[in-house]
Design a protein around this motif. Structure first.
Motif, PDB file in Angstrom:
ATOM      1  N   ASP A   1      39.935 -31.868  51.234  1.00 40.57           N
ATOM      2  CA  ASP A   1      39.271 -31.318  50.047  1.00 40.57           C
ATOM      3  C   ASP A   1      38.139 -32.191  50.052  1.00 40.57           C
ATOM      4  O   ASP A   1      38.098 -33.228  50.995  1.00 40.57           O
ATOM      5  CB  ASP A   1      40.302 -31.712  48.898  1.00 40.57           C
TER       6      ASP A   1
ATOM      7  N   PRO B   1      43.030 -16.523  49.055  1.00 41.39           N
ATOM      8  CA  PRO B   1      43.116 -15.928  47.618  1.00 41.39           C
ATOM      9  C   PRO B   1      41.827 -15.220  46.952  1.00 41.39           C
ATOM     10  O   PRO B   1      40.693 -15.868  47.218  1.00 41.39           O
ATOM     11  CB  PRO B   1      43.564 -17.128  46.797  1.00 41.39           C
TER      12      PRO B   1
ATOM     13  N   LYS C   1      34.029 -13.271  45.287  1.00 37.94           N
ATOM     14  CA  LYS C   1      35.595 -12.839  45.494  1.00 37.94           C
ATOM     15  C   LYS C   1      35.631 -11.331  46.232  1.00 37.94           C
ATOM     16  O   LYS C   1      36.311 -11.102  47.141  1.00 37.94           O
ATOM     17  CB  LYS C   1      36.295 -12.791  44.218  1.00 37.94           C
TER      18      LYS C   1
ATOM     19  N   PHE D   1      44.745 -12.763  42.548  1.00 37.79           N
ATOM     20  CA  PHE D   1      45.707 -13.784  41.412  1.00 37.79           C
ATOM     21  C   PHE D   1      45.143 -13.551  40.101  1.00 37.79           C
ATOM     22  O   PHE D   1      43.823 -13.367  39.821  1.00 37.79           O
ATOM     23  CB  PHE D   1      45.820 -15.181  42.023  1.00 37.79           C
TER      24      PHE D   1
END
Ligand code: NAD
Length: 326
Positions: free
Chosen positions: A38, A120, A151, A174
């Protein structure tokens, strides 16, 4: 994924989902073979203590390259992103992290012949022209947020790498994720987490969405289940790659407040919609996830009542012990 062969890297591992994904992966696989990365340390998990950790900015291709080589990574869970509400405040940052970051991860995976990549997506890929009830798997994708734009492009890019280069890219759209470890990172569904903390702490909450705004949601254990089930699914059964609809529950802030009141009768919720209301109104209310059910037997475990009971019981214990960091 074969247990003995896996060398996993998680990007964005200090985030709401990454924090719990790292713990689950390190429990399931050999902890030293699960690398957490991260741009910031985790506030809730001692990542370097529980397994390897590296600072990694996914917009820096050469840094991804160096880490992938150093740890001989063969599987990536790419969780680093800028979410919807933050993305509307900082669209350029959302573009850089979500687009350049995703492209860099896919390129690194292709160049190093990786086994599998999880990326995701989100219900933010949909827009006002999309049917909002039982939103189909194949439908209109015209989002109105920068997050949604990135996305959609991420899904298309994932599908492109799968079809053009044979890279095994998998991902699902999601809904809002509800959890009690790391706090959400700036999304439109964050109210559904904040409301629990405020209910336990102050017995009242001021919600940034209107009382009747219905949105799809999912409890963290189901989110992790979806990730593992999809990543372990037999590839011959999968017709889709990076864009599976998944659903668990749908509710309004009013319905969630009523469910909380069953456990905390004095709880009071007021509604003061802000800019996130406009985003929420372009998103689906309920999702048709029959493709996920058919192709990898997706089945959630938690509904509104069971999730609410679990959230309140965990947070109440933490509050009583003086450990509710919020
Ligand atoms: P989050 O905001 O909680 O965490 C994202 C993490 O990415 C943070 O720890 C942040 O430090 C890190 N990050 C930001 N910029 C980075 C960079 N340049 N390089 C590396 N790391 C960087 O997000 P989350 O809720 O854990 O979401 C994870 C993924 O799931 C995202 O792709 C998100 O779009 C998707 N998703 C989340 C939800 C949800 O409700 N949480 C819903 C749908 C989809």
């Amino acid at each position: 994924m074969a247990k003995e062969m896996t060398k996993i890297m998680v990007t964005g591992s200090a985030g709401q989902i990454g924090t719990e994904l790292i713990k689950a992966l390190r429990k399931k696989y050999d902890a030293p073979s699960v690398l957490a990365t991260d741009i910031q340390p985790s506030e809730t998990v001692d990542l370097p203590e529980s397994g390897p950790f590296e600072f990694l900015d996914v917009t820096k291709k050469e840094n991804i390259e160096a880490i992938v080589q150093k740890y001989r990574i063969d599987t990536i869970f790419h969780m680093a992103a800028i979410l919807s509400a933050t993305g509307e405040k900082k669209p350029r940052l959302a573009w850089d992290v979500n687009m350049t970051g995703t492209y860099n991860i896919l390129e690194a995976a292709r160049e190093h012949g990786m086994t599998r990549v999880f990326i995701p997506s989100s219900i933010a890929v949909f827009g006002p022209e999309t049917p909002r009830e039982h939103t189909p798997q194949e439908t209109i994708l015209r989002p109105k947020t920068m997050y949604g734009v990135t996305k959609v492009a991420g899904e298309l890019l994932g599908n492109y790498y799968a079809e053009r280069f044979g890279l095994d890219v998998r991902g699902c759209r999601f809904p809002g994720i509800i959890s009690h470890e790391a706090l959400p990172g700036g999304g439109t569904t964050d109210y559904a987490v904040a409301i629990f903390y405020e209910a336990v702490k102050n017995k009242k909450y001021s919600c940034f969405l209107k009382e009747d705004t219905r949105l799809p949601m999912m409890y963290m254990p189901d989110c992790l289940k979806a990730i593992f089930d999809l990543m372990e699914a037999d590839s011959s059964r999968l017709k889709h790659h990076a864009d599976f609809n998944v659903a668990a529950m749908s509710f309004t802030p009013g319905e969630l407040a009523a469910e909380i009141k069953k456990h905390i009768p004095e709880f009071a919720c007021e509604y003061k919609p802000d800019f996130r209301q406009t985003i929420a109104e372009t998103w689906p209310m309920t999702i048709d996830d029959s493709a996920a059910k058919m192709e990898w037997r997706w089945q959630p475990d938690y509904d509104l009542a069971v999730m609410t009971k679990d959230m309140l019981s965990v947070l109440s214990v933490r509050w009583a012990e003086g450990r509710l960091n919020y």
